[in-house]
Design an enzyme around this catalytic site. Structure first.
Site, PDB file in Angstrom:
ATOM      1  N   HIS A 123     -16.659  -8.476   0.841  1.00  0.00           N
ATOM      2  CA  HIS A 123     -15.486  -9.258   0.860  1.00  0.00           C
ATOM      3  C   HIS A 123     -15.032 -10.650   0.579  1.00  0.00           C
ATOM      4  CE1 HIS A 123     -13.478 -12.424   3.850  1.00  0.00           C
ATOM      5  NE2 HIS A 123     -12.482 -11.816   4.465  1.00  0.00           N
ATOM      6  N   ARG A 148      -2.953   2.855   7.895  1.00  0.00           N
ATOM      7  CA  ARG A 148      -3.258   2.326   7.142  1.00  0.00           C
ATOM      8  C   ARG A 148      -2.309   1.124   7.857  1.00  0.00           C
ATOM      9  NH1 ARG A 148      -5.091   3.994   1.412  1.00  0.00           N
ATOM     10  NH2 ARG A 148      -6.100   3.384   1.260  1.00  0.00           N
ATOM     11  N   LYS A 182       1.098  -1.201  -0.027  1.00  0.00           N
ATOM     12  CA  LYS A 182       0.094   0.321  -0.032  1.00  0.00           C
ATOM     13  C   LYS A 182       0.880   1.193  -0.116  1.00  0.00           C
ATOM     14  CE  LYS A 182      -3.990  -0.434   2.288  1.00  0.00           C
ATOM     15  NZ  LYS A 182      -4.482  -0.954   4.225  1.00  0.00           N
ATOM     16  N   MET A 217      -6.047  -6.970   8.030  1.00  0.00           N
ATOM     17  CA  MET A 217      -5.059  -6.352   9.570  1.00  0.00           C
ATOM     18  C   MET A 217      -5.932  -5.289   9.414  1.00  0.00           C
ATOM     19  SD  MET A 217      -1.546  -6.917   8.917  1.00  0.00           S
ATOM     20  CE  MET A 217      -1.524  -6.374   6.758  1.00  0.00           C
ATOM     21  N   CYS A 220       9.128 -38.699 -10.532  1.00  0.00           N
ATOM     22  CA  CYS A 220       7.727 -38.983 -10.865  1.00  0.00           C
ATOM     23  C   CYS A 220       7.446 -39.034  -9.868  1.00  0.00           C
ATOM     24  CB  CYS A 220       7.578 -40.754 -11.210  1.00  0.00           C
ATOM     25  SG  CYS A 220       8.978 -41.802 -10.279  1.00  0.00           S
ATOM     26  N   SER A 239      14.694 -42.665 -12.959  1.00  0.00           N
ATOM     27  CA  SER A 239      13.700 -41.979 -12.604  1.00  0.00           C
ATOM     28  C   SER A 239      13.631 -41.372 -10.867  1.00  0.00           C
ATOM     29  CB  SER A 239      12.166 -42.626 -12.673  1.00  0.00           C
ATOM     30  OG  SER A 239      11.341 -41.813 -12.343  1.00  0.00           O
ATOM     31  N   GLY A 278      -8.140  -7.159   3.564  1.00  0.00           N
ATOM     32  CA  GLY A 278      -9.332  -7.129   5.077  1.00  0.00           C
ATOM     33  C   GLY A 278      -8.592  -7.830   5.737  1.00  0.00           C
ATOM     34  N   ARG A 328      -3.732  -1.229  -6.652  1.00  0.00           N
ATOM     35  CA  ARG A 328      -2.822  -2.577  -6.022  1.00  0.00           C
ATOM     36  C   ARG A 328      -2.658  -3.702  -7.263  1.00  0.00           C
ATOM     37  NH1 ARG A 328      -5.607  -4.304  -0.828  1.00  0.00           N
ATOM     38  NH2 ARG A 328      -7.764  -4.868  -2.525  1.00  0.00           N
ATOM     39  N   TYR A 337      12.687 -34.756 -17.981  1.00  0.00           N
ATOM     40  CA  TYR A 337      11.309 -35.103 -17.634  1.00  0.00           C
ATOM     41  C   TYR A 337      11.095 -34.382 -16.455  1.00  0.00           C
ATOM     42  CZ  TYR A 337      11.189 -39.725 -16.801  1.00  0.00           C
ATOM     43  OH  TYR A 337      11.168 -41.266 -16.515  1.00  0.00           O
TER      44      TYR A 337
HETATM   45  P1  ADP Z   1      -7.809  -1.588   3.647  1.00  0.00           P
HETATM   46  O1  ADP Z   1      -5.861  -2.931   3.045  1.00  0.00           O
HETATM   47  O2  ADP Z   1      -8.537  -3.110   4.866  1.00  0.00           O
HETATM   48  O3  ADP Z   1      -8.458  -1.834   2.549  1.00  0.00           O
HETATM   49  P2  ADP Z   1      -7.316   0.356   3.725  1.00  0.00           P
HETATM   50  O4  ADP Z   1      -6.210   1.118   4.749  1.00  0.00           O
HETATM   51  O5  ADP Z   1      -7.113   0.641   1.808  1.00  0.00           O
HETATM   52  O6  ADP Z   1      -7.476  -0.859   4.662  1.00  0.00           O
HETATM   53  O7  ADP Z   1      -8.130   1.560   4.342  1.00  0.00           O
HETATM   54  C1  ADP Z   1      -9.674   1.289   3.780  1.00  0.00           C
HETATM   55  C2  ADP Z   1     -10.395   2.385   3.051  1.00  0.00           C
HETATM   56  O8  ADP Z   1     -10.274   3.957   4.270  1.00  0.00           O
HETATM   57  C3  ADP Z   1      -9.545   2.994   1.888  1.00  0.00           C
HETATM   58  O9  ADP Z   1      -9.928   2.516   1.146  1.00  0.00           O
HETATM   59  C4  ADP Z   1      -9.993   4.044   1.914  1.00  0.00           C
HETATM   60  O10 ADP Z   1     -11.465   4.139   1.249  1.00  0.00           O
HETATM   61  C5  ADP Z   1     -10.185   4.754   3.109  1.00  0.00           C
HETATM   62  N1  ADP Z   1      -9.553   5.698   3.490  1.00  0.00           N
HETATM   63  C6  ADP Z   1      -7.971   5.580   4.152  1.00  0.00           C
HETATM   64  N2  ADP Z   1      -7.082   6.369   4.395  1.00  0.00           N
HETATM   65  C7  ADP Z   1      -7.644   7.531   3.821  1.00  0.00           C
HETATM   66  C8  ADP Z   1      -7.651   8.417   4.292  1.00  0.00           C
HETATM   67  N3  ADP Z   1      -6.478   9.204   4.361  1.00  0.00           N
HETATM   68  N4  ADP Z   1      -8.332   9.585   3.802  1.00  0.00           N
HETATM   69  C9  ADP Z   1     -10.035   9.413   2.722  1.00  0.00           C
HETATM   70  N5  ADP Z   1     -10.153   7.806   3.294  1.00  0.00           N
HETATM   71  C10 ADP Z   1      -9.287   6.921   4.157  1.00  0.00           C
HETATM   72 MG    MG Z   2      -7.381  -0.608   1.410  1.00  0.00          MG
HETATM   73 MG    MG Z   3      -9.209  -3.392   6.063  1.00  0.00          MG
END
Ligand code: ADP
Ligand code: MG
Ligand code: MG
Length: 880
Positions: free
Chosen positions: A458, A78, A8, A89, A837, A770, A87, A342, A857
């Protein structure tokens, strides 16, 4: 960069470098996480000063101040590992608010003629997320609702509204107080007012989340080392929750399910963060092309300028990364901000299509397309699908969130899915929606069905990552966890599906079908054929298959097998029509009697080989002579013994005594393989005759037959010399009787450490080697595969072996022996044909290893042939 900043952080930095608008911020590296865990969960001493410096820098860029009541800077904290763990962490948004600062923020907004409600909405969200992630107020049982969500629901009810956006400022103020009171009551902690304390707490919680249950499970599933750690990105907030000219959303630059080149995603107006994914309101399609219902409002219609910006941005990102991107964005007062990019997770089908189309578009070349394909993932494409011609009772339809098919018993909880799967049951996991807590259940299930959530929910994202079938957002079904049942209205009649009832899912069509639909072979498309053509043009290793029946041989051939590397003869012995003769042979107490039994077996074996030779017309077939200890063919239970005795016309006690006499303490190292033929040569003689007579028969029918006869469990060159003489004598006699000439070869398995050490001497007696890496792993590691289940899991968990050595070759230990075997073998006979094998022959890292040792092979089970082909091509490309 990813290693230090996490995926990220690296993505944010890169977008910033490209001049794409990203809210200012900084990233605390994964090294700090490693430090944190190595030093009893404490930080390096210099961190605090650096943190203040970095925040000051962000303050300068944004023009507001962290902790300042009149013009506060709010941040998000984040998590971000090297590889994305969606999702898994935790993230905290809107950090930097307290009761004073929120008033200041509200004033500031009012002054700019905005609605102060937004300040309170942000505060409400902050207290909720912080309370959950940092202070740990979570549901305490399976059935309890999220405590914050419960309070929110109650508030909505009291106000007579349905949506969070309909709660006014006053309601939000009350909620903040109620949230804090709940935290105090249940956690005994005051909510921290000091923004710096908040920040340190959130950073600690993100590091802490690296070791949470779901992150650990995810890492184990995808073999992500726990030593990698997570980075923490701290970033100025931009607000998608300031009103109707704001939004937040998630999108894919191409369809992650099918691979189709179309921009595709979902968004919500006046929303923040994970609202889209969490299914709080029904997300809307990002563009007109992805509308499913006419009353939906796309971002393209609602905010055309921001949408146009988004399109320009995604196109740039895709070109830059030269791969499909999964992006997150927020629109604040009409302005687009990118929050994440990503490489998007995708199904195997999408993986192949995207790679092939990107080559056609000139974005990547064919080498890159081959290198990028995930060999392990190809497997998905080869899974069976629901038979299209079978009748089906469709009871509901939802989103085709992840293709594939599932048939199984319905369960409503992740733990139940795991428990049932452990009993060998196939299950379909049904949830209102899934959350990261369900990940183990999703792993155990055949397929996933959710009542809520969109294509970016999710359930959808995780299922696609796992290559598992998922039908999401089936709003017609009513899930009742309490009663463990779901109901759906079908043509005016309520159909109730209870726990344990069987459902079938079609993840490609989004269909929910009552009962079990039969499966059929998958249809492989042109994109697949194109990719595999590139693969075959690049690999040096040949790929054969392990097959004991004509059907398996044919399947493997369809998947591109170039011969049989291992045809086991013992499976044929177990067949019902043969087992009696086999038992007679084993129980015989004289050579004459044994020969009579073998004479019965001979024509039956010959027939088996005929079928296989025909299926492999024009390709080599390696047949291994009898390998397992004889007692494996004998009955053990009294009832069975009685039947056998009757069949053979002897007393049960005679059978019992013979079975007892054949008992071995350690059969894996006992009387098996060539040792059987050292004591009873007539067994192998008969098998060789059957092979050659079958070869003669098919040759006369016009088949190009290439038999290779292989001797198991060789450890000494004298053993092999005796076996080789035996085989040649028997084969030549059979050929002479038939007055035919057929070329055949005689080789040995390499499955004992001694065989590796004397491989030069063995090579003098062998046309080919083999490597039987199953037995070689057992004998080298001193680990019995059949008994390893009790402890090997712990070995892998504790990182002693990074992967199960029966799954992937232990390159350091076993690999060193293999290298000696190859070097010695080829030193005596430079052109010696060498293959593998064992089960490892279809595992990508092991295939690459065999390539590096100069094998000719690899041979693997039919369904893994395409995987091995791809892995071989990748290994060859990496050599260049
Ligand atoms: P995950 O790894 O679970 O996707 P993120 O760190 O991407 O978690 O955060 C989830 C969501 O929070 C992001 O998709 C975004 O919409 C929102 N978010 C994170 N940082 C900011 C920020 N600085 N300003 C506005 N929204 C944010
Ligand atoms: Mg995200
Ligand atoms: Mg999250």
């Amino acid at each position: 960069m990813k290693n230090l900043l996490g995926g990220k952080g690296a993505g944010l930095a890169e977008m910033n470098r490209l001049g794409i608008p990203v809210p200012p911020g900084f990233t605390i590296t994964t090294e700090v996480c490693t430090y944190y865990y190595e030093h009893g969960q404490s930080y390096p001493p210099e961190l605090d000063a650096q943190l203040r410096e970095a925040v000051a820098h962000v303050e300068k860029l944004v023009g507001s101040k962290f902790g300042d009541a009149s013009d506060p800077l709010l941040v998000s904290v984040r998590s971000g590992a090297r590889v994305s763990m969606p999702g898994m962490m935790d993230t905290v948004l809107n950090l930097g608010l307290n009761d004073t600062i929120v008033e200041g923020l509200a004033q500031k907004i009012k002054a700019a003629s905005g609605s102060p409600r937004f300040a309170w909405d942000s505060y409400r969200r902050f207290v909720q997320m912080y309370g959950d992630v940092v202070l740990g107020l979570k549901p305490e049982s399976k059935t309890e609702a999220d405590p914050f969500e419960a309070l929110l629901e109650k508030k909505k009810e009291a106000r007579g509204v349905h949506l969070d956006t309909e709660l006014d400022e006053k309601a939000l103020r009350e909620l903040v107080a109620e949230f804090k009171a709940e935290i105090k009551k249940r956690k005994g902690r005051d909510f921290p007012d000091d923004p710096w304390e908040q920040l340190r707490g959130a950073i600690g919680a993100v590091f802490g989340s690296w070791e949470n249950h779901r992150a650990v499970t995810y890492r184990q599933m995808y073999n992500i080392p726990s030593s990698w750690g997570t980075a923490v990105s701290v970033q100025a907030m931009v607000f998608g929750n300031q009103g109707d000219d704001c939004a937040t959303g998630v999108a894919f630059t191409r369809d992650p399910s099918t691979g189709e080149r179309r921009f595709f995603g979902e968004y919500l107006v006046n929303a923040q963060g994970e609202d889209v994914v969490a299914g709080i309101r029904t997300p809307q399609p990002i563009n007109n092309a992805s509308k499913r219902q006419p009353d939906e409002k796309s971002l393209e219609e609602l905010m055309p300028a921001a949408y146009a910006d988004l399109v320009r941005t995604y196109e740039r990102l895709e070109k830059h990364y030269r791969d499909m991107q999964d992006i997150e964005f927020t629109i604040a007062k009409g302005k687009l901000w990118m929050l994440q990019t990503r490489t998007g997770k995708r199904t195997a089908k999408a993986m192949v299509r995207i790679a092939v189309e990107m080559v056609k578009e000139g974005m990547i070349d064919a080498d890159e397309a081959v290198l990028r394909a995930d060999a392990g993932k190809l497997d998905e494409l080869l899974h069976p699908m629901l038979d299209p011609s079978a009748p089906k009772k469709i009871i509901a339809r939802g989103l085709p969130a992840s293709p594939g098919a599932a048939v199984g018993k319905v369960v409503f909880h992740a733990d139940e899915a795991v428990a049932e799967a452990q009993k060998g049951e196939r299950v379909v996991l049904v949830r209102v929606e899934t959350s990261p807590e369900d990940i183990h259940g999703m792993t155990a299930a055949q397929g996933i069905l959710t009542a809520r959530g969109g294509m970016t929910s999710h359930a959808a994202v995780v299922a696609r990552g796992m290559g598992k079938c998922c039908v999401a957002g089936v709003s017609a079904i009513n899930v009742d966890y309490g009663k463990a049942q779901m109901s759906v209205n079908v043509d005016g009649k309520v159909v109730v599906v209870k726990r344990g009832d069987v459902l079938s899912l079609d993840g490609g069509k989004g269909e929910v079908i009552l009962g079990a639909v039969p499966m059929s072979a998958p249809a492989l498309d042109e994109d697949y054929a194109q990719l595999m053509k590139w693969v075959d043009e690049r690999r040096r290793l040949k790929v054969r298959t392990n097959a004991d029946t004509p059907t398996d041989a044919q399947t493997a051939r369809n998947y591109g097998a170039e011969g049989i590397g291992l045809c086991r003869t013992e499976h044929m012995f177990f067949a019902e029509d043969k087992i009696l003769a086999v038992r007679q042979m084993i129980l015989a107490d004289s050579v004459g009697e044994r020969r009579r039994a073998l004479d019965k077996i001979l024509p039956m074996q010959q027939k088996d080989f005929v079928g296989i030779f025909k299926a492999m017309d024009g390709l080599p077939v390696t047949i291994r002579l009898l390998d397992p200890p004889l007692h494996e063919f004998l009955p053990t239970e009294d009832a069975q013994i009685a039947v056998v005795a009757e069949e053979l016309g002897v007393k049960p006690d005679v059978v019992r005594a013979r079975v007892a006499a054949l008992h071995e303490s350690n059969p894996m190292l006992g009387h098996r393989g060539c040792r059987l033929a050292i004591t009873n040569p007539e067994i192998y003689e008969t098998q060789v005759r059957a092979i050659i007579q079958a070869a003669v028969e098919v040759k006369r029918a016009g088949v190009d037959v290439q038999p290779e006869i292989m001797i198991p469990i060789i450890g000494h060159e004298r053993e092999l010399a005796i076996m080789r003489a035996l085989v040649i004598k028997a084969a030549d006699a059979a050929l002479a009787d038939a007055r035919e000439k057929i070329a055949y070869t005689v080789g040995t398995m390499i499955e004992l450490p001694r065989a590796c050490m004397v491989a030069d001497k063995l090579a003098a007696e062998a046309d080919f080697f083999s490597f039987g890496t199953n037995d070689l792993t057992q004998t080298t590691l001193g680990v019995s595969r059949d008994d390893a289940a009790r402890f090997l899991g712990d070995y892998v968990k504790r990182g002693i072996y990074p992967v199960d050595p029966f799954v992937a070759i232990d390159q350091e230990g076993l690999g060193a022996l293999m290298r000696i075997g190859v070097d010695k073998g080829r030193s005596a006979k430079p052109k010696l044909k060498i293959g593998i094998c064992g089960e490892h022959g279809g595992e990508p890292s092991s295939v690459a290893f065999c390539h590096s040792l100069g094998f000719d092979y690899v041979s693997c089970s039919p369904f893994r042939v395409p995987i091995a082909r791809l892995a071989a091509a990748q290994a060859a490309l990496k050599d260049r």
